[in-house]
Design an enzyme around this catalytic site. Structure first.
Site, PDB file in Angstrom:
ATOM      1  N   ARG A 102     -59.545  39.586   5.815  1.00 45.89           N
ATOM      2  CA  ARG A 102     -58.338  40.272   5.298  1.00 45.89           C
ATOM      3  C   ARG A 102     -58.191  39.859   3.847  1.00 45.89           C
ATOM      4  O   ARG A 102     -58.035  38.670   3.538  1.00 45.89           O
ATOM      5  CB  ARG A 102     -57.101  39.860   6.105  1.00 45.89           C
ATOM      6  CG  ARG A 102     -55.806  40.237   5.414  1.00 45.89           C
ATOM      7  CD  ARG A 102     -54.592  40.117   6.290  1.00 45.89           C
ATOM      8  NE  ARG A 102     -54.569  41.177   7.275  1.00 45.89           N
ATOM      9  CZ  ARG A 102     -53.505  41.498   8.013  1.00 45.89           C
ATOM     10  NH1 ARG A 102     -52.376  40.826   7.862  1.00 45.89           N
ATOM     11  NH2 ARG A 102     -53.565  42.471   8.891  1.00 45.89           N
ATOM     12  N   HIS A 129     -56.931  49.909   6.686  1.00 53.15           N
ATOM     13  CA  HIS A 129     -56.649  48.987   7.795  1.00 53.15           C
ATOM     14  C   HIS A 129     -57.262  49.583   9.074  1.00 53.15           C
ATOM     15  O   HIS A 129     -56.553  50.031   9.968  1.00 53.15           O
ATOM     16  CB  HIS A 129     -55.127  48.819   7.936  1.00 53.15           C
ATOM     17  CG  HIS A 129     -54.701  47.627   8.726  1.00 53.15           C
ATOM     18  ND1 HIS A 129     -55.599  46.747   9.312  1.00 53.15           N
ATOM     19  CD2 HIS A 129     -53.465  47.165   9.049  1.00 53.15           C
ATOM     20  CE1 HIS A 129     -54.917  45.798   9.939  1.00 53.15           C
ATOM     21  NE2 HIS A 129     -53.628  46.026   9.807  1.00 53.15           N
ATOM     22  N   GLN A 132     -56.268  48.405  12.762  1.00 50.66           N
ATOM     23  CA  GLN A 132     -54.943  48.859  13.167  1.00 50.66           C
ATOM     24  C   GLN A 132     -55.003  50.299  13.652  1.00 50.66           C
ATOM     25  O   GLN A 132     -54.432  50.659  14.683  1.00 50.66           O
ATOM     26  CB  GLN A 132     -53.969  48.740  11.991  1.00 50.66           C
ATOM     27  CG  GLN A 132     -52.576  49.233  12.301  1.00 50.66           C
ATOM     28  CD  GLN A 132     -51.860  48.358  13.319  1.00 50.66           C
ATOM     29  OE1 GLN A 132     -51.768  47.144  13.139  1.00 50.66           O
ATOM     30  NE2 GLN A 132     -51.350  48.946  14.394  1.00 50.66           N
ATOM     31  N   ASP A 219     -44.559  52.760   7.566  1.00 47.61           N
ATOM     32  CA  ASP A 219     -44.998  51.401   7.243  1.00 47.61           C
ATOM     33  C   ASP A 219     -44.087  50.903   6.123  1.00 47.61           C
ATOM     34  O   ASP A 219     -43.339  51.687   5.522  1.00 47.61           O
ATOM     35  CB  ASP A 219     -46.480  51.437   6.812  1.00 47.61           C
ATOM     36  CG  ASP A 219     -47.077  50.055   6.586  1.00 47.61           C
ATOM     37  OD1 ASP A 219     -46.500  49.057   7.070  1.00 47.61           O
ATOM     38  OD2 ASP A 219     -48.126  49.970   5.922  1.00 47.61           O
ATOM     39  N   CYS A 259     -47.126  49.802  12.447  1.00 49.75           N
ATOM     40  CA  CYS A 259     -48.127  48.739  12.590  1.00 49.75           C
ATOM     41  C   CYS A 259     -47.501  47.359  12.651  1.00 49.75           C
ATOM     42  O   CYS A 259     -48.126  46.423  13.124  1.00 49.75           O
ATOM     43  CB  CYS A 259     -49.141  48.832  11.453  1.00 49.75           C
ATOM     44  SG  CYS A 259     -48.452  48.528   9.820  1.00 49.75           S
ATOM     45  N   ARG A 287     -54.038  46.227  19.643  1.00 46.70           N
ATOM     46  CA  ARG A 287     -54.884  45.562  18.643  1.00 46.70           C
ATOM     47  C   ARG A 287     -55.915  44.694  19.352  1.00 46.70           C
ATOM     48  O   ARG A 287     -57.088  44.663  18.988  1.00 46.70           O
ATOM     49  CB  ARG A 287     -54.039  44.675  17.698  1.00 46.70           C
ATOM     50  CG  ARG A 287     -53.104  45.409  16.762  1.00 46.70           C
ATOM     51  CD  ARG A 287     -53.827  46.229  15.723  1.00 46.70           C
ATOM     52  NE  ARG A 287     -54.749  45.428  14.898  1.00 46.70           N
ATOM     53  CZ  ARG A 287     -54.390  44.712  13.830  1.00 46.70           C
ATOM     54  NH1 ARG A 287     -53.142  44.730  13.414  1.00 46.70           N
ATOM     55  NH2 ARG A 287     -55.275  44.017  13.140  1.00 46.70           N
TER      56      ARG A 287
HETATM   57  N1  NVA Z   1     -49.198  48.106   4.420  1.00 47.40           N
HETATM   58  C1  NVA Z   1     -48.959  46.796   4.977  1.00 47.40           C
HETATM   59  C2  NVA Z   1     -49.554  46.680   6.336  1.00 47.40           C
HETATM   60  C3  NVA Z   1     -49.311  45.370   7.030  1.00 47.40           C
HETATM   61  C4  NVA Z   1     -49.992  45.251   8.343  1.00 47.40           C
HETATM   62  C5  NVA Z   1     -49.510  45.738   4.044  1.00 47.40           C
HETATM   63  O1  NVA Z   1     -50.616  45.929   3.521  1.00 47.40           O
HETATM   64  O2  NVA Z   1     -48.835  44.740   3.819  1.00 47.40           O
HETATM   65  N1   CP Z   2     -50.197  45.053  11.760  1.00 43.79           N
HETATM   66  C1   CP Z   2     -50.803  43.951  11.289  1.00 43.79           C
HETATM   67  O1   CP Z   2     -51.939  43.969  10.791  1.00 43.79           O
HETATM   68  O2   CP Z   2     -50.080  42.822  11.478  1.00 43.79           O
HETATM   69  P1   CP Z   2     -50.355  41.398  10.838  1.00 43.79           P
HETATM   70  O3   CP Z   2     -50.157  41.524   9.358  1.00 43.79           O
HETATM   71  O4   CP Z   2     -49.336  40.492  11.478  1.00 43.79           O
HETATM   72  O5   CP Z   2     -51.756  40.969  11.154  1.00 43.79           O
END
Ligand code: NVA
Ligand code: CP
Length: 303
Positions: A102, A129, A132, A219, A259, A287
């Site tokens: 990540r 993502h 997800q 989101d 998500c 997930r």
């Molecule tokens: N768009 C959000 C998704 C989190 C799972 C982010 O990138 O923070």
């Molecule tokens: N939805 C998601 O990816 O959650 P986290 O940021 O908690 O991993």
């Protein structure tokens, strides 16, 4: 499947294969049928951003499949002090059987795959993502029976979630609509591809996008890494909220997906969130199952 870097790398058949295996693994887990497809294997999990679901579901998934996971915070790795991705990839390939990462730049994920020799799984970048959205597609299929012909709508920032939903939705034969403000649209290349390969619209008109939807996504307005833009984004996205008024335009039995983490009162009201909480937490649970399928298909004896 060698890696999971982004959904656009997968064929519709590969996406379906992941979803089918995910359903099977979920069924088996619920019925006490164990699998050791990843016996003796180790997944390294590099996190340059926070996580609840991604970390816990990958770690648990590896344990369920007979392997183990290592949590590798970039705060502690030499990568955080400037060791090149090329070297990190080659070193970790000598110890591990797969890497979940990540991070911010999609190029970092692609470089890990380029320089390493083990499967790389994208656990979220600024661009997409994929894990997800595989869980999202699994959840919609679970609730609706099939994906083809459904209308999926995303309301909010044209971010990593929007990008992956467009690709996943179109590849699954869904109609995809996005409602977002000017200047915050999804990736231009993805929108062009979607328009050429399916039924896709992008509009500033939330009501038009949500109308007749079977599933509505939203989101956060400010993603990880955009904390400094929070105040500005609150103004820009004020109207881009999933609420009962907009949901009344969707099909009567429309689902809502998020998500998570969610900001009640911003991108979704508490009322709409709670009304659809069962679907949203199914999505969070999935997930685990969807990623177990990805792990098996990339790192396991089923590949
Ligand atoms: N768009 C959000 C998704 C989190 C799972 C982010 O990138 O923070
Ligand atoms: N939805 C998601 O990816 O959650 P986290 O940021 O908690 O991993």
């Amino acid at each position: 499947m060698k890696h999971l870097l982004k959904l656009s790398d997968l064929t519709p058949a590969e996406i379906e294969e992941i979803l089918n295996l995910a359903d099977q693994l979920k069924y088996d887990q619920q019925h006490g049928i164990d699998h050791r497809y990843l016996k003796g294997k180790t997944l390294g999990m590099i996190f340059q951003k926070s996580s609840t679901r991604t970390r816990v579901s990958f770690e648990t998934g590896m344990y369920h499949l007979g392997g183990q996971a290592l949590f590798l915070s970039s705060r502690d790795l030499q990568i955080g002090r400037g060791e090149p991705v090329e070297d990190t990839a080659r070193v970790l390939s000598r110890y591990l059987d797969g890497i979940m990462i990540r991070t911010f730049a999609q190029s970092e994920v692609e470089d890990l795959a380029k320089y390493g020799s083990i499967p790389i799984i994208n656990g979220l970048t600024d661009y997409c993502h994929p894990c997800q959205v595989l869980a999202d597609l699994m959840t919609i299929r679970e609730h609706k029976g099939e994906l083809k012909g459904l209308k999926m709508t995303f309301v909010g920032d044209g971010n990593n979630m929007a990008n992956s939903l467009i690709v996943g939705g179109i590849k699954s034969g869904m109609e995809v609509a996005v409602a977002c403000p000017a200047g915050y649209k999804p990736d231009a290349g993805i929108m062009k591809w979607a328009a050429e390969n399916g039924t896709f619209t992008c509009t500033e008109d939330i009501a038009a996008a949500v109308k007749d939807s079977d599933v509505v996504f939203t989101d956060v307005w400010a993603s990880m890494g955009q904390e400094e833009e929070k105040a500005e984004r609150e103004k820009v996205f004020k109207e881009y909220q999933v609420n009962e008024e907009f949901m009344s335009l969707a099909h009567k039995d429309a689902m809502v997906q998020h998500c998570l983490p969610a900001h009640r009162g911003e991108e979704i009201t508490a009322e709409t969130f709670e009304k659809h909480a069962a679907e949203i937490f199914d999505e969070a649970e999935n997930r685990l199952h969807a990623q177990k399928a990805v792990l098996v298909l990339t790192m396991g004896s089923k590949n």
